[in-house]
Structure formats: structure tokens, C-alpha cells
Scaffold this motif. Structure first.
Motif, mmCIF file in Angstrom:
data_model
loop_
_atom_site.group_PDB
_atom_site.id
_atom_site.type_symbol
_atom_site.label_atom_id
_atom_site.label_comp_id
_atom_site.label_asym_id
_atom_site.label_seq_id
_atom_site.Cartn_x
_atom_site.Cartn_y
_atom_site.Cartn_z
ATOM 1 N N ILE A 114 0.840 -1.202 0.000
ATOM 2 C CA ILE A 114 0.000 0.000 0.000
ATOM 3 C C ILE A 114 0.871 1.246 0.000
ATOM 4 O O ILE A 114 0.617 2.207 -0.743
ATOM 5 N N SER A 115 1.924 1.252 0.793
ATOM 6 C CA SER A 115 2.810 2.415 0.888
ATOM 7 C C SER A 115 3.497 2.732 -0.441
ATOM 8 O O SER A 115 3.808 3.885 -0.728
ATOM 9 N N LYS A 116 3.742 1.720 -1.236
ATOM 10 C CA LYS A 116 4.370 1.944 -2.551
ATOM 11 C C LYS A 116 3.411 2.596 -3.539
ATOM 12 O O LYS A 116 3.832 3.148 -4.544
ATOM 13 N N GLU A 117 2.109 2.533 -3.250
ATOM 14 C CA GLU A 117 1.098 3.111 -4.143
ATOM 15 C C GLU A 117 0.641 4.498 -3.698
ATOM 16 O O GLU A 117 -0.182 5.113 -4.370
ATOM 17 N N LEU A 118 1.157 4.979 -2.563
ATOM 18 C CA LEU A 118 0.772 6.299 -2.063
ATOM 19 C C LEU A 118 1.921 7.288 -2.247
ATOM 20 O O LEU A 118 3.064 7.003 -1.902
ATOM 21 N N ARG A 119 1.609 8.451 -2.791
ATOM 22 C CA ARG A 119 2.596 9.486 -3.079
ATOM 23 C C ARG A 119 2.926 10.296 -1.832
ATOM 24 O O ARG A 119 2.040 10.654 -1.061
ATOM 25 N N CYS A 120 4.199 10.585 -1.660
ATOM 26 C CA CYS A 120 4.608 11.489 -0.594
ATOM 27 C C CYS A 120 4.189 12.895 -0.997
ATOM 28 O O CYS A 120 4.540 13.377 -2.074
ATOM 29 N N MET A 121 3.443 13.569 -0.156
ATOM 30 C CA MET A 121 2.940 14.910 -0.482
ATOM 31 C C MET A 121 4.051 15.954 -0.412
ATOM 32 O O MET A 121 3.903 17.052 -0.941
ATOM 33 N N VAL A 122 5.165 15.631 0.196
ATOM 34 C CA VAL A 122 6.298 16.551 0.277
ATOM 35 C C VAL A 122 7.212 16.343 -0.927
ATOM 36 O O VAL A 122 7.556 17.279 -1.638
ATOM 37 N N CYS A 123 7.605 15.103 -1.168
ATOM 38 C CA CYS A 123 8.552 14.788 -2.241
ATOM 39 C C CYS A 123 7.870 14.724 -3.601
ATOM 40 O O CYS A 123 8.467 15.067 -4.615
#
Length: 156
Positions: free
Chosen positions: A40-49
Motif C-alpha cells: 500500500i505504501s508503494k502506491e501512495l505518493r509522498c505529499m512533500v517529495c
């Protein structure tokens, strides 16, 4: 010997960059649940980076989102429920792969449209250049001037 071991350690550290952002204290005890959290974490974008998933990012917000994902998994949420929870808070932008909906059609179709339009323009340009070259014959007067300029007298 020490230099060789240091080089090997450096190569191993570079070989697994995905684990660099994840702190061992964040990991779930259940390996299956941890694998779900990582997926799941690999499919969510970092809002900062923005060009990294939260799984790869060292940003504090990414860490917080990783913890939210793990908390939701601990609470018994399915993968879809975790995604729904995060999207409800951050919008579709948080997804590394946005959904195919009417509001994102342009995002999905623009690369193909640009390629098709560019290919069409290139094809038309090549056709026009070919037909312009075929129609560009010299007049008798131009041929005479060219012959005079390139005749045997110019070799001196």
C-alpha cells in the motif's frame, strides 16, 4: 581488507534503497500484514517529495502516512478501505496511479494525443517536403545560369 568491507557495505546499502526510509520501529509484527502495508505504501505518493512513494520517502509526513496505513491495517481495514481513508483526507493526488475517471481522462490520454498529433505533423511535413522537392524543377534560364557558373571555365 577494511576498505573492501566498507565498499561491500556501501554497495549493499545502495542495493536496497526502499528499506532506507522505513524505520524498523514502524514495522508490524505480522509479516503478512507488513507486506500489505509495504504494498500500500508503494502506491501512495509522498505529499512533500511528490516523485516518491511514502515507502521510499524520508519526509516526516511520509512517516506519518506509513504509520496511518499500519494503524488502519491493525484495525482490520482491507486494502481498499485503507486507500479510501487516505484518499478521503488527501484526494486522488496522493495516489501514485490516479484512477481513470472523467476528471483524469486528460491526464491519462494526453501523452497518446501529443504523440499522435506530433506524428501527424511530422508526416504532413515530410509529405510536403517530398512534393515540394519533386515540383522544384529549374527553368531553362536557371539551368543556363547554373551551367555558366559551374562550367569548365570556373575550374581555373
Amino acid at each position: 581488507m577494511r576498505a573492501g568491507l566498507a565498499a561491500l557495505a556501501l554497495l549493499l546499502a545502495l542495493a536496497v534503497p526502499g528499506f532506507a526510509a522505513l524505520d524498523p520501529s514502524e514495522m508490524l509484527d505480522d509479516p503478512e500484514a507488513e507486506a500489505r502495508a509495504r504494498a500500500i505504501s508503494k502506491e501512495l505518493r509522498c505529499m512533500v517529495c511528490q516523485n516518491q512513494s511514502i515507502d521510499d520517502s524520508d519526509a516526516e509526513l511520509a512517516r506519518d502516512l506509513r504509520m496511518v496505513v499500519r494503524d488502519r491495517i491493525r484495525a482490520g481495514d482491507s486494502d481498499a478501505e485503507v486507500f479510501d481513508f487516505v484518499v478521503a483526507r488527501y484526494g486522488d493526488f496522493v495516489l501514485m496511479t490516479p484512477p481513470f475517471r472523467p476528471e483524469t481522462w486528460l491526464l491519462w490520454l494526453a501523452p497518446g494525443l501529443v504523440l499522435a498529433i506530433g506524428g501527424g505533423i511530422a508526416l504532413l511535413t515530410m509529405r510536403r517536403a517530398r512534393t515540394a522537392g519533386a515540383n522544384a524543377r529549374l527553368t531553362a534560364e536557371e539551368e543556363a545560369r547554373l551551367a555558366a557558373l559551374t562550367g569548365p571555365d570556373t575550374a581555373e
